[in-house]
Design a protein around this motif. Structure first.
Motif, PDB file in Angstrom:
ATOM      1  N   ASP A  89      30.536  39.370  40.866  1.00  0.00           N
ATOM      2  CA  ASP A  89      30.011  40.690  41.205  1.00  0.00           C
ATOM      3  C   ASP A  89      30.170  41.001  42.692  1.00  0.00           C
ATOM      4  N   LEU A  90      30.214  39.957  43.521  1.00  0.00           N
ATOM      5  CA  LEU A  90      30.365  40.144  44.964  1.00  0.00           C
ATOM      6  C   LEU A  90      31.816  40.317  45.389  1.00  0.00           C
ATOM      7  N   VAL A  91      32.746  39.977  44.501  1.00  0.00           N
ATOM      8  CA  VAL A  91      34.156  39.923  44.875  1.00  0.00           C
ATOM      9  C   VAL A  91      34.802  41.300  44.795  1.00  0.00           C
ATOM     10  N   ALA A  92      35.479  41.668  45.884  1.00  0.00           N
ATOM     11  CA  ALA A  92      36.285  42.888  45.922  1.00  0.00           C
ATOM     12  C   ALA A  92      37.759  42.492  45.885  1.00  0.00           C
ATOM     13  N   ALA A  93      38.448  42.864  44.829  1.00  0.00           N
ATOM     14  CA  ALA A  93      39.872  42.550  44.710  1.00  0.00           C
ATOM     15  C   ALA A  93      40.673  43.436  45.643  1.00  0.00           C
ATOM     16  N   ASP A  94      41.532  42.810  46.453  1.00  0.00           N
ATOM     17  CA  ASP A  94      42.367  43.555  47.399  1.00  0.00           C
ATOM     18  C   ASP A  94      43.835  43.256  47.124  1.00  0.00           C
ATOM     19  N   GLU A  95      44.341  42.137  47.632  1.00  0.00           N
ATOM     20  CA  GLU A  95      45.750  41.808  47.414  1.00  0.00           C
ATOM     21  C   GLU A  95      46.097  41.626  45.935  1.00  0.00           C
ATOM     22  N   SER A  96      45.094  41.385  45.098  1.00  0.00           N
ATOM     23  CA  SER A  96      45.330  41.283  43.651  1.00  0.00           C
ATOM     24  C   SER A  96      45.489  42.651  42.994  1.00  0.00           C
ATOM     25  N   LEU A  97      45.158  43.705  43.719  1.00  0.00           N
ATOM     26  CA  LEU A  97      45.110  45.055  43.148  1.00  0.00           C
ATOM     27  C   LEU A  97      46.122  45.950  43.853  1.00  0.00           C
ATOM     28  N   LEU A  98      47.326  46.013  43.287  1.00  0.00           N
ATOM     29  CA  LEU A  98      48.397  46.803  43.891  1.00  0.00           C
ATOM     30  C   LEU A  98      48.732  48.062  43.104  1.00  0.00           C
ATOM     31  N   SER A  99      48.227  48.191  41.883  1.00  0.00           N
ATOM     32  CA  SER A  99      48.674  49.277  41.015  1.00  0.00           C
ATOM     33  C   SER A  99      47.638  49.537  39.926  1.00  0.00           C
ATOM     34  N   PRO A 100      47.752  50.673  39.238  1.00  0.00           N
ATOM     35  CA  PRO A 100      46.877  50.905  38.081  1.00  0.00           C
ATOM     36  C   PRO A 100      47.016  49.814  37.017  1.00  0.00           C
ATOM     37  N   TYR A 101      48.220  49.274  36.861  1.00  0.00           N
ATOM     38  CA  TYR A 101      48.406  48.180  35.901  1.00  0.00           C
ATOM     39  C   TYR A 101      47.565  46.966  36.295  1.00  0.00           C
ATOM     40  N   ASP A 102      47.553  46.634  37.587  1.00  0.00           N
ATOM     41  CA  ASP A 102      46.719  45.533  38.058  1.00  0.00           C
ATOM     42  C   ASP A 102      45.246  45.813  37.790  1.00  0.00           C
ATOM     43  N   ALA A 103      44.854  47.069  37.917  1.00  0.00           N
ATOM     44  CA  ALA A 103      43.458  47.430  37.659  1.00  0.00           C
ATOM     45  C   ALA A 103      43.073  47.095  36.219  1.00  0.00           C
ATOM     46  N   PHE A 104      43.950  47.395  35.265  1.00  0.00           N
ATOM     47  CA  PHE A 104      43.687  47.054  33.875  1.00  0.00           C
ATOM     48  C   PHE A 104      43.554  45.546  33.702  1.00  0.00           C
ATOM     49  N   LYS A 105      44.435  44.784  34.341  1.00  0.00           N
ATOM     50  CA  LYS A 105      44.372  43.319  34.222  1.00  0.00           C
ATOM     51  C   LYS A 105      43.046  42.784  34.767  1.00  0.00           C
ATOM     52  N   LEU A 106      42.655  43.252  35.929  1.00  0.00           N
ATOM     53  CA  LEU A 106      41.428  42.764  36.552  1.00  0.00           C
ATOM     54  C   LEU A 106      40.182  43.158  35.758  1.00  0.00           C
ATOM     55  N   ALA A 107      40.243  44.332  35.126  1.00  0.00           N
ATOM     56  CA  ALA A 107      39.078  44.845  34.413  1.00  0.00           C
ATOM     57  C   ALA A 107      38.950  44.288  33.002  1.00  0.00           C
ATOM     58  N   SER A 108      40.032  43.724  32.460  1.00  0.00           N
ATOM     59  CA  SER A 108      39.978  43.237  31.082  1.00  0.00           C
ATOM     60  C   SER A 108      39.046  42.033  30.985  1.00  0.00           C
ATOM     61  N   ALA A 109      38.356  41.930  29.843  1.00  0.00           N
ATOM     62  CA  ALA A 109      37.335  40.904  29.652  1.00  0.00           C
ATOM     63  C   ALA A 109      37.932  39.498  29.585  1.00  0.00           C
ATOM     64  N   PRO A 110      37.254  38.535  30.220  1.00  0.00           N
ATOM     65  CA  PRO A 110      36.135  38.723  31.146  1.00  0.00           C
ATOM     66  C   PRO A 110      36.641  39.219  32.501  1.00  0.00           C
ATOM     67  N   ARG A 111      36.027  40.272  33.008  1.00  0.00           N
ATOM     68  CA  ARG A 111      36.556  40.894  34.214  1.00  0.00           C
ATOM     69  C   ARG A 111      36.541  39.911  35.383  1.00  0.00           C
ATOM     70  N   ALA A 112      37.453  40.144  36.313  1.00  0.00           N
ATOM     71  CA  ALA A 112      37.672  39.184  37.396  1.00  0.00           C
ATOM     72  C   ALA A 112      36.882  39.494  38.653  1.00  0.00           C
ATOM     73  N   CYS A 113      36.296  40.675  38.743  1.00  0.00           N
ATOM     74  CA  CYS A 113      35.603  41.061  39.975  1.00  0.00           C
ATOM     75  C   CYS A 113      34.663  42.216  39.682  1.00  0.00           C
ATOM     76  N   GLY A 114      33.797  42.493  40.632  1.00  0.00           N
ATOM     77  CA  GLY A 114      32.861  43.607  40.481  1.00  0.00           C
ATOM     78  C   GLY A 114      33.230  44.818  41.305  1.00  0.00           C
ATOM     79  N   ILE A 115      34.262  44.671  42.161  1.00  0.00           N
ATOM     80  CA  ILE A 115      34.632  45.742  43.085  1.00  0.00           C
ATOM     81  C   ILE A 115      36.152  45.813  43.176  1.00  0.00           C
ATOM     82  N   PHE A 116      36.679  47.022  43.191  1.00  0.00           N
ATOM     83  CA  PHE A 116      38.099  47.256  43.485  1.00  0.00           C
ATOM     84  C   PHE A 116      38.213  47.781  44.908  1.00  0.00           C
ATOM     85  N   ASN A 117      39.062  47.142  45.710  1.00  0.00           N
ATOM     86  CA  ASN A 117      39.383  47.670  47.041  1.00  0.00           C
ATOM     87  C   ASN A 117      40.699  48.422  46.942  1.00  0.00           C
TER      88      ASN A 117
END
Length: 359
Positions: free
Chosen positions: A236-264
């Protein structure tokens, strides 16, 4: 209304304060600027500042992508098709997010000027103001405290501290900041991929009494499964930054079990306002908060990020200090900032004014 002319130029903007993060020291900001001119004389401006370490795009690549022969398709196009034009940018420049961002921002600036409203009004303003954090690079304890005292003296209440060398060194600096400032300041950290999963759990356990607001990109960008395996309280404390480059990455990070609580979200990673708001939609549907960040950038792209951020109700954090340490810029305006609190300035488009003598 059609696009009549496209102007592209470079600007190398020096920093007043070079800083160090986990993998480099930064002393100047290389930007490519784009100006779109409509047939009625209205202009829109955009800026691109690539990050080779994060997205693999160097300034030379951005510059090459924005050469005249690659922009002919945009000349003569009707600005009122701006959403289609934004979609076409991803097709035309799939490997150049900073080039896409420069054109995308210019399109958004020009289109909202055509409508006669601030960009944030066109996008649908949800927020009026937020405090931005201001960044302290990797330094020793004394230098960290000295820089923090300067920022607090200037009215900033949110500090983002670059970490990621060793957990012991990081904790020493953060403990000292709490000793000096108590709870008067909010502390965020950015490990810039400098931790292992074990390091992160150790850091969280030992910093529990320090009230750290969030932890930006603690693990290597590719280690998403390691994030998924962490306890929920840590994720919940983690903000994904370098892992989040595109809307496609957003889907990957958000899919269960989600990888973070924050998108940067950073415009230079995803390619501009259009893609950024797609990421924001994924976050909203997945109950993930938004943080809007930046590189060292011109007021042009910082303002664009601020307008986009304030159009999203799930924006909880901004880290848009990227233009504050520039020795010079190519525009003025864009936003107001007082005691660290940022607001769009209410003028049409991005609200920026070009400084002709600095181009």
């Amino acid at each position: 209304m059609k696009i009549k002319e496209i102007n592209v130029w470079k600007a190398d903007l020096e920093l007043t304060r070079p800083y160090t993060i986990a993998f480099k020291t930064v002393s100047a900001v290389e930007n490519v600027l784009v100006e779109l001119v409509a047939e009625n004389g209205l202009t829109g401006i955009g800026a691109g500042n690539p990050s080779k370490e994060v997205v693999g795009e160097a300034l030379s690549s951005t510059w090459a992508a924005l050469q005249p022969e690659n922009l002919e398709w945009l000349k003569g196009r009707d600005l009122r098709e701006y959403q289609l034009l934004c979609e076409e940018l991803a097709v035309k420049f799939p490997k150049n997010p900073a080039a896409r961002a420069a054109l995308d921002i210019a399109l958004h600036d020009l289109f909202s000027k055509y409508l006669g409203v601030p960009l944030v009004s066109f996008l649908g303003q949800q927020l009026k103001e937020l405090p931005t954090s201001i960044t302290i690079g990797i330094k020793n304890v004394a230098e960290t405290v000295e820089e923090a005292e300067e920022y607090v003296g200037r009215g900033f209440t949110h500090l983002k501290v670059k970490t990621g060398e060793t957990v012991e060194q990081d904790l020493e600096r953060l403990v000292k900041l709490r000793e000096v400032f108590g709870q008067k300041v909010t502390i965020r950290i950015d490990a810039n991929q400098g931790y292992t999963a074990t390091d992160l759990e150790t850091f969280c356990a030992r910093s529990a009494n320090l009230n750290i607001e969030l932890i930006e990109q603690p693990l290597k960008a590719a280690n998403i499964d390691d994030l998924r395996a962490l306890p929920a309280a840590v994720k919940d404390l983690v903000a994904a930054d370098e892992s989040l480059l595109s809307p496609y990455d957003a889907f990957k990070l958000a899919s269960a079990p989600r990888a973070c609580g924050i998108f940067n979200i950073k415009l230079m990673k995803c390619g501009g306002v259009y893609a950024a708001r797609q990421i924001a939609t994924v976050a909203n549907l997945s109950d993930i908060d938004l943080m809007w960040g930046c590189n060292d950038e011109s007021i042009v792209s910082i303002s664009a990020a601020l307008h986009a951020a304030f159009s999203c109700a799930n924006t909880k954090y901004i880290d848009l200090d990227g233009s504050l340490d520039l020795a010079r810029d190519v525009v003025s305006g864009g936003f107001t900032i007082e005691n660290g609190i940022m607001r769009p300035n209410g003028k049409i488009g991005l609200g920026v004014e070009r400084l002709a003598e600095l181009v």
